[in-house]
Design a protein around this motif. Sequence first.
Motif, PDB file in Angstrom:
ATOM      1  N   THR A 127       0.835  -1.213   0.000  1.00 40.46           N
ATOM      2  CA  THR A 127       0.000   0.000   0.000  1.00 40.46           C
ATOM      3  C   THR A 127       0.862   1.253   0.000  1.00 40.46           C
ATOM      4  O   THR A 127       0.580   2.233  -0.690  1.00 40.46           O
ATOM      5  CB  THR A 127      -0.936  -0.013   1.218  1.00 40.46           C
ATOM      6  N   LEU A 148       2.160   1.893  -3.366  1.00 41.93           N
ATOM      7  CA  LEU A 148       1.163   2.549  -4.219  1.00 41.93           C
ATOM      8  C   LEU A 148       1.077   4.034  -3.931  1.00 41.93           C
ATOM      9  O   LEU A 148       0.929   4.855  -4.845  1.00 41.93           O
ATOM     10  CB  LEU A 148      -0.210   1.890  -4.013  1.00 41.93           C
ATOM     11  N   ARG A 149       1.174   4.397  -2.615  1.00 39.13           N
ATOM     12  CA  ARG A 149       1.132   5.833  -2.262  1.00 39.13           C
ATOM     13  C   ARG A 149       2.328   6.560  -2.858  1.00 39.13           C
ATOM     14  O   ARG A 149       2.202   7.685  -3.366  1.00 39.13           O
ATOM     15  CB  ARG A 149       1.128   5.994  -0.740  1.00 39.13           C
ATOM     16  N   ASN A 197       3.917   5.880  -5.502  1.00 41.84           N
ATOM     17  CA  ASN A 197       3.730   6.005  -6.949  1.00 41.84           C
ATOM     18  C   ASN A 197       2.503   6.821  -7.311  1.00 41.84           C
ATOM     19  O   ASN A 197       2.136   6.906  -8.490  1.00 41.84           O
ATOM     20  CB  ASN A 197       3.621   4.618  -7.586  1.00 41.84           C
ATOM     21  N   ARG A 198       1.807   7.385  -6.287  1.00 37.40           N
ATOM     22  CA  ARG A 198       0.597   8.187  -6.492  1.00 37.40           C
ATOM     23  C   ARG A 198      -0.467   7.409  -7.261  1.00 37.40           C
ATOM     24  O   ARG A 198      -1.134   7.923  -8.154  1.00 37.40           O
ATOM     25  CB  ARG A 198       0.932   9.482  -7.218  1.00 37.40           C
ATOM     26  N   ASN A 199      -0.603   6.153  -6.920  1.00 36.74           N
ATOM     27  CA  ASN A 199      -1.614   5.297  -7.537  1.00 36.74           C
ATOM     28  C   ASN A 199      -2.947   5.516  -6.829  1.00 36.74           C
ATOM     29  O   ASN A 199      -3.014   5.431  -5.591  1.00 36.74           O
ATOM     30  CB  ASN A 199      -1.182   3.827  -7.422  1.00 36.74           C
ATOM     31  N   ALA A 237      -5.333   3.657  -6.390  1.00 40.41           N
ATOM     32  CA  ALA A 237      -5.803   2.464  -5.688  1.00 40.41           C
ATOM     33  C   ALA A 237      -5.266   2.365  -4.271  1.00 40.41           C
ATOM     34  O   ALA A 237      -5.676   1.485  -3.502  1.00 40.41           O
ATOM     35  CB  ALA A 237      -5.414   1.217  -6.472  1.00 40.41           C
ATOM     36  N   ALA A 238      -4.341   3.258  -3.892  1.00 38.18           N
ATOM     37  CA  ALA A 238      -3.720   3.164  -2.565  1.00 38.18           C
ATOM     38  C   ALA A 238      -4.760   3.285  -1.452  1.00 38.18           C
ATOM     39  O   ALA A 238      -4.728   2.556  -0.459  1.00 38.18           O
ATOM     40  CB  ALA A 238      -2.648   4.240  -2.421  1.00 38.18           C
ATOM     41  N   PHE A 264     -10.954  -0.850  -7.790  1.00 41.52           N
ATOM     42  CA  PHE A 264      -9.553  -0.467  -7.691  1.00 41.52           C
ATOM     43  C   PHE A 264      -8.686  -1.652  -7.267  1.00 41.52           C
ATOM     44  O   PHE A 264      -7.581  -1.850  -7.780  1.00 41.52           O
ATOM     45  CB  PHE A 264      -9.391   0.680  -6.689  1.00 41.52           C
ATOM     46  N   THR A 323      -5.576  -3.685  -9.557  1.00 41.50           N
ATOM     47  CA  THR A 323      -4.188  -3.767  -9.083  1.00 41.50           C
ATOM     48  C   THR A 323      -3.883  -5.117  -8.454  1.00 41.50           C
ATOM     49  O   THR A 323      -2.791  -5.307  -7.918  1.00 41.50           O
ATOM     50  CB  THR A 323      -3.940  -2.630  -8.062  1.00 41.50           C
ATOM     51  N   ASP A 363      -0.670  -7.112  -9.710  1.00 41.61           N
ATOM     52  CA  ASP A 363       0.597  -6.554  -9.221  1.00 41.61           C
ATOM     53  C   ASP A 363       0.797  -6.865  -7.751  1.00 41.61           C
ATOM     54  O   ASP A 363       1.909  -7.173  -7.303  1.00 41.61           O
ATOM     55  CB  ASP A 363       0.611  -5.037  -9.448  1.00 41.61           C
TER      56      ASP A 363
END
Length: 593
Positions: free
Chosen positions: A483, A486-487, A489-491, A493-494, A522, A526, A529
């Motif tokens: 998680t 993801l944050r 990478n500014r995704n 879905a985070a 979301f 993801t 991955d």
Amino acid sequence: MDKFIVSARKYRPQNFDSVVGQQHITTTLRNAIKQNQLAHAFLFCGPRGVGKTTCARILAKTINCENQTADGEACNECQSCVSFNRGSSLNIHELDAASNNSVDDIRTLVDQVRFAPQAGKYKVYIIDEVHMLSSAAFNAFLKTLEEPPPYAIFILATTEKHKILPTILSRCQIFDFKRITTNDTVEHLEDICKKEGVHTDKASLHLIAQKSEGCMRDALSIMDKIVSFSNGEISYDNTLEHLNILDEDYYFRLMTFMQEQDLTGAMLLYEDINRKGFEGDLVLNGMASFIRNLLVSKDEKVVALLDTVESFKEKYVQTAKQVPTPLLISALNILSEAEIGYRSARNKRLHVELCLIKLCYLQQAMQVSLNENSVSKKKLTESTGAVAFRQIQPVAAKTAAAAPKTKVPASPAAKLMIDEAPAAPPQKKAAPAASMPAPPPPPTGKKINSLEKLRKQFKEIAPEKEDIPLEETAVLKAWEKFTQQLRDNRNPAAQSFALATVKIVDTNSFYVYTSNPLENRFVEITKNDAAEFLKEELQNSQLQIFNVINPNQQVQQEAIEKPLTIVDQYKKMIEKYPLVHQFKEKLKLELGR
């Protein structure tokens, strides 16, 4: 020296019988005149240069003729016909709507309609290019067009019928003019050449008719230019040169190079075409039309559909018999794609040359595709000498005969040798022990799955690491780590991963609970991955993730204190200090905003 008049004006038809290619129109109009059943408004619509204005003028002249023939034609001898031919008739008014399209122009026309003709039966108003009238002009014309005086007839002509208001269309008798066929154009041009004393041949006139695309006025203009260019003699070669048309003989030669897979000849031929100034898209389009003609020529019943010079038709039929239909269809697809991509290509010459390369090697590519199985078998058979295969015991052969046959996909070559080998090869024909693997254990009658056998062989080469069973603390820690990734990478879905709840089902799988479909979406996007990351992080190659929407899930979130409004603050205050309320009432105060 007489003043030169272009053929389109000099040989404009003067009666219905001389109109070319519009027999369905002229027959209807003549019968209407003979039976005295003329409509008060006509609409002539169709392509340019096919005779709309000409038919309108002939109709106007014929209905005012004093001595009509039995066939419904004008006599061309009475005072009305003579004045019409001179252009001095007072009963025929022509209006060009392209330059007179305002309301005032239509009002002027309507004012003239009120006056009866001084001589003759009808006053005819021909409005050319009527689709150019403005909406206001159309509306101003509606009432007069619907209920004109008995002596007034309106003939509207247009090339764009769809631009005319439906209220106008409903008040007119509509005649649709069609494009003039190539044969009719050729016959008319031959007649004019005889009258003018111009030497020509049918092939060159056919090219002119093709270039005009069904427009007689264009055909006559082209003929006048070529007559001037060739000093009074029209030949096939100077017509090709003047019209910038690529001779079909080039396409026949290119097809020969395709069949012979002669790329050198095709490239040299294209170089010759390019030196003559023909653009690549013209070559591609012409070759596509040529192949279409070959496809049509496959059946001699439809050879009449070929729009080409008569001398080429037999050549098309002979060539079509030599070229297979799949080759023509594939070539047509290649040419269609090349023509679409021509505009966007930077190096246009290279683009055309690549298309020629594909066409020249198309036959070879199709043969490889059609004979793919036989070619593969030949190659595999040639390589069987170096392939090691295990010996098949007679007992196994009997078992295989009794049960369904199971093929062992060890390798393509080995498989081919096993299928083609005898069912029970003699013991003495086994390969030397140095080049053979160890003999298998005696058959037990139990078949082993091929996939399982491959797995065992792989384990012997590289032993698998044991998977670590899932443990709640480790899973949560790894989940939080993914998680956070993801944050970083500014995704988007985070947040859904942070709000989701994880529950372990067994040693290799766990459920992910989300509170609504959006969060579930979301997570679903993801999930792959996440699975790859967690497999490596938790050292479990068989890990599986299942995401489920749980609307009853209570998501634990930190309680955020909601700020109090002014009313809430006042209520809280008077609970603690009641005198504040009395003070407010006595002074008639209001709560601030």
